[in-house]
Design an enzyme around this catalytic site. Structure first.
Site, mmCIF file in Angstrom:
data_model
loop_
_atom_site.group_PDB
_atom_site.id
_atom_site.type_symbol
_atom_site.label_atom_id
_atom_site.label_comp_id
_atom_site.label_asym_id
_atom_site.label_seq_id
_atom_site.Cartn_x
_atom_site.Cartn_y
_atom_site.Cartn_z
ATOM 1 N N ASN A 84 -5.561 3.526 10.643
ATOM 2 C CA ASN A 84 -4.810 2.408 11.205
ATOM 3 C C ASN A 84 -4.566 2.498 12.709
ATOM 4 O O ASN A 84 -4.295 1.510 13.353
ATOM 5 C CB ASN A 84 -3.472 2.256 10.482
ATOM 6 C CG ASN A 84 -2.741 3.559 10.330
ATOM 7 O OD1 ASN A 84 -3.248 4.502 9.710
ATOM 8 N ND2 ASN A 84 -1.561 3.646 10.902
ATOM 9 N N THR B 100 9.480 -7.181 -13.219
ATOM 10 C CA THR B 100 8.990 -8.557 -13.320
ATOM 11 C C THR B 100 7.997 -8.851 -12.206
ATOM 12 O O THR B 100 8.271 -8.562 -11.036
ATOM 13 C CB THR B 100 10.182 -9.542 -13.237
ATOM 14 O OG1 THR B 100 11.061 -9.244 -14.316
ATOM 15 C CG2 THR B 100 9.729 -10.986 -13.307
ATOM 16 N N ALA C 233 0.823 -1.216 0.000
ATOM 17 C CA ALA C 233 0.000 0.000 0.000
ATOM 18 C C ALA C 233 0.856 1.264 0.000
ATOM 19 O O ALA C 233 0.438 2.294 -0.516
ATOM 20 C CB ALA C 233 -0.948 -0.007 1.199
ATOM 21 N N THR C 234 2.044 1.198 0.557
ATOM 22 C CA THR C 234 2.928 2.378 0.548
ATOM 23 C C THR C 234 3.216 2.787 -0.893
ATOM 24 O O THR C 234 3.069 3.956 -1.269
ATOM 25 C CB THR C 234 4.248 2.074 1.292
ATOM 26 O OG1 THR C 234 3.939 1.752 2.646
ATOM 27 C CG2 THR C 234 5.194 3.260 1.252
ATOM 28 N N CYS D 237 9.584 7.225 18.834
ATOM 29 C CA CYS D 237 10.729 7.447 19.727
ATOM 30 C C CYS D 237 11.872 8.025 18.925
ATOM 31 O O CYS D 237 12.181 7.537 17.841
ATOM 32 C CB CYS D 237 11.197 6.125 20.325
ATOM 33 S SG CYS D 237 9.968 5.364 21.368
ATOM 34 N N SER E 44 -3.272 -3.630 0.301
ATOM 35 C CA SER E 44 -2.091 -4.347 0.777
ATOM 36 C C SER E 44 -2.493 -5.771 1.121
ATOM 37 O O SER E 44 -3.567 -5.990 1.667
ATOM 38 C CB SER E 44 -1.551 -3.636 2.024
ATOM 39 O OG SER E 44 -0.444 -4.319 2.533
ATOM 40 N N ALA E 45 -1.610 -6.744 0.838
ATOM 41 C CA ALA E 45 -1.964 -8.146 1.122
ATOM 42 C C ALA E 45 -1.748 -8.524 2.582
ATOM 43 O O ALA E 45 -2.514 -9.298 3.153
ATOM 44 C CB ALA E 45 -1.143 -9.079 0.226
ATOM 45 N N HIS E 46 -0.707 -7.940 3.205
ATOM 46 C CA HIS E 46 -0.322 -8.484 4.518
ATOM 47 C C HIS E 46 -1.222 -8.064 5.670
ATOM 48 O O HIS E 46 -1.067 -8.550 6.789
ATOM 49 C CB HIS E 46 1.150 -8.175 4.824
ATOM 50 C CG HIS E 46 1.453 -6.761 5.208
ATOM 51 N ND1 HIS E 46 1.535 -6.378 6.523
ATOM 52 C CD2 HIS E 46 1.724 -5.661 4.470
ATOM 53 C CE1 HIS E 46 1.843 -5.081 6.565
ATOM 54 N NE2 HIS E 46 1.961 -4.633 5.332
ATOM 55 N N GLN F 20 -6.435 -0.740 5.545
ATOM 56 C CA GLN F 20 -7.028 -1.307 6.776
ATOM 57 C C GLN F 20 -8.496 -1.672 6.575
ATOM 58 O O GLN F 20 -9.155 -2.097 7.523
ATOM 59 C CB GLN F 20 -6.918 -0.298 7.925
ATOM 60 C CG GLN F 20 -5.506 0.003 8.362
ATOM 61 C CD GLN F 20 -4.839 -1.160 9.096
ATOM 62 O OE1 GLN F 20 -5.495 -2.134 9.497
ATOM 63 N NE2 GLN F 20 -3.542 -1.070 9.271
HETATM 64 C C1 LIG Z 1 -3.642 2.794 6.338
HETATM 65 C C2 LIG Z 1 -2.358 2.216 5.841
HETATM 66 N N1 LIG Z 1 -1.843 2.629 4.691
HETATM 67 C C3 LIG Z 1 -0.703 2.136 4.198
HETATM 68 C C4 LIG Z 1 -0.001 1.174 4.872
HETATM 69 C C5 LIG Z 1 1.271 0.650 4.279
HETATM 70 O O1 LIG Z 1 1.051 -0.629 3.755
HETATM 71 P P1 LIG Z 1 2.240 -1.560 3.269
HETATM 72 O O2 LIG Z 1 2.848 -2.134 4.506
HETATM 73 O O3 LIG Z 1 1.579 -2.592 2.414
HETATM 74 O O4 LIG Z 1 3.197 -0.728 2.498
HETATM 75 C C6 LIG Z 1 -0.493 0.699 6.087
HETATM 76 C C7 LIG Z 1 0.249 -0.304 6.871
HETATM 77 O O5 LIG Z 1 1.026 -0.002 7.738
HETATM 78 C C8 LIG Z 1 -1.705 1.239 6.596
HETATM 79 O O6 LIG Z 1 -2.200 0.840 7.757
#
Ligand SMILES: Cc1ncc(COP(=O)(O)O)c(C=O)c1O
Length: 382
Positions: free
Chosen positions: A155, A243, A75-76, A328, A203-205, A183
């Protein structure tokens, strides 16, 4: 060493065993490991077929057309591609972007970087419940606004924006709507058609899939133009070269298909857990809920234990895997910018912890966590 009870599902989720099994078939010499862009042989076609099957699985969860899915590393990257790719490609139409001060850093920092390129950003301050209202948005929109980026679910708080109402305001002014759905996908109904979303980061994870893979939904009609950030072989309709990692993509597809099947049961399970957890903490003095549980998703709960230092509490809770939103650095601990953004006072923000629940959280986990938390808070106050 005892493994802590995992209550950090908003940070990441474990890969579902069926997802891991599917992925393992696309890695080794006895599997389908060929490059999905290799059109000259059968092995390449099989890999391409697997990628296209996953594209459909991801599209199905959000009611999109598979041709509207662009693979990214997460997602980033999807947020970066949406904001930077869109603003650069459409700069002739306007230079103004609207977002909020409680977005994920993937959006906040991308917007800040765009500012240095000469784009103008308006930062909305959400209401105390973490939501941006259509009225706030209406006031921020200008004739040169070309993009609005707001998250579906926050999040740290679990707050949930009313996407369809926001989309109506945005489209009435001719701007484009990007939503960070990291999320939200697999946790709530997320439908790009009924919510009228133009760009959606996934995002998959966060949904029992592997880390390192995600996608950006890019609406085809009307067509959204993006300037690529990664140049190369012209993969993904020229929007994202490189790829394709077949095993990661297959994992995301399987995880999203599973999320669709489990959506209702997951929601009921997690709502019950959230209520049980709050009941388990009833009577604990000076407990404050930063999450507005009436309007938020149940899998994320942000709680403040007034008078207790969040970092000290985290240390005392070694049996629980949880997090603070604090940052921190060598000199100090800074409170979460999200809590600050919704007006939580500094001392309360520093006394806050985020608990997030998932498919594998059990009632026993919840009862143990509530008991440990009670004991730790009482101990630290004592
Ligand atoms: C709202 C939101 N956007 C983006 C991300 C980033 O996702 P990714 O870890 O797949 O880059 C996260 C995860 O930390 C998230 O909670």
């Amino acid at each position: 060493m005892n493994i802590p009870i995992y209550l950090d599902y908003a940070a990441t989720t474990p890969v579902d065993p069926s997802v891991a099994e599917a992925m393992s078939r696309y890695l080794t010499a006895d599997g389908i490991f060929a490059n999905p862009a290799s059109r000259s042989h059968m092995s390449g076609w099989l890999a391409e077929q697997a990628v296209e099957n996953a594209r459909r699985q991801v599209a199905d969860l959000i009611q999109a057309d598979p041709r509207e899915i662009v693979w990214t590393s997460g997602a980033t990257e999807a947020d970066n591609l949406a904001l930077t790719g869109f603003m650069r490609a459409n700069r002739a139409r306007g230079r103004h972007l609207v977002t909020s001060c409680i977005e994920h850093k993937a959006v906040v920092d991308t917007a800040l970087a765009l500012e240095t390129e000469g784009f103008e950003i308006t930062w909305l301050t959400p209401e105390a419940d973490g939501r941006v209202t259509p009225e706030q948005l209406q006031q921020a929109l200008r004739d040169d606004t070309i993009l609005v980026s707001l998250m579906a679910v926050n999040n740290e708080l679990g707050s949930r924006n009313e996407l369809a109402a926001l989309a109506e305001v945005i489209h009435a002014r001719g701007a484009v709507f990007h939503v960070d759905g990291a999320q939200a996908a697999g946790k709530i109904e997320l439908d790009v058609k009924t919510s009228d979303i133009d760009l959606l980061s996934l995002s998959a994870h966060k949904v029992y899939g592997p880390k390192g893979i995600g996608a950006l939904y890019v609406r085809r009609s009307p067509d959204i133009r993006l300037e690529p950030l990664i140049h190369g072989g012209g993969h993904e309709r020229g929007m994202r070269s490189g790829t394709l990692p077949t095993h990661q993509i297959v994992g995301m597809g399987e995880a999203f298909a599973l999320a669709g099947q489990c959506l209702e049961s997951d929601q009921a399970h997690i709502k019950a857990l959230q209520q049980r957890f709050l009941q388990g903490l009833e009577g604990l003095e000076e407990l404050h809920c930063n999450t507005d549980t009436r309007t938020s998703v149940p899998h994320i709960l942000n709680l403040a234990f007034d008078g207790v230092d969040g970092e000290a509490l985290l240390m005392a809770l070694r049996g629980l895997a949880i997090s603070t939103g604090s940052a921190c650095n060598s000199a100090s601990v800074e409170p979460s910018y999200v809590l600050k953004g919704i007006g939580v006072p500094r001392a309360r923000a520093l006394a806050s912890l985020r608990f997030s629940f998932g498919r594998h959280t059990s009632e026993e986990d919840i009862d143990t966590a509530a008991a440990e938390l009670r004991q730790a808070v009482t101990g630290l106050r004592g």
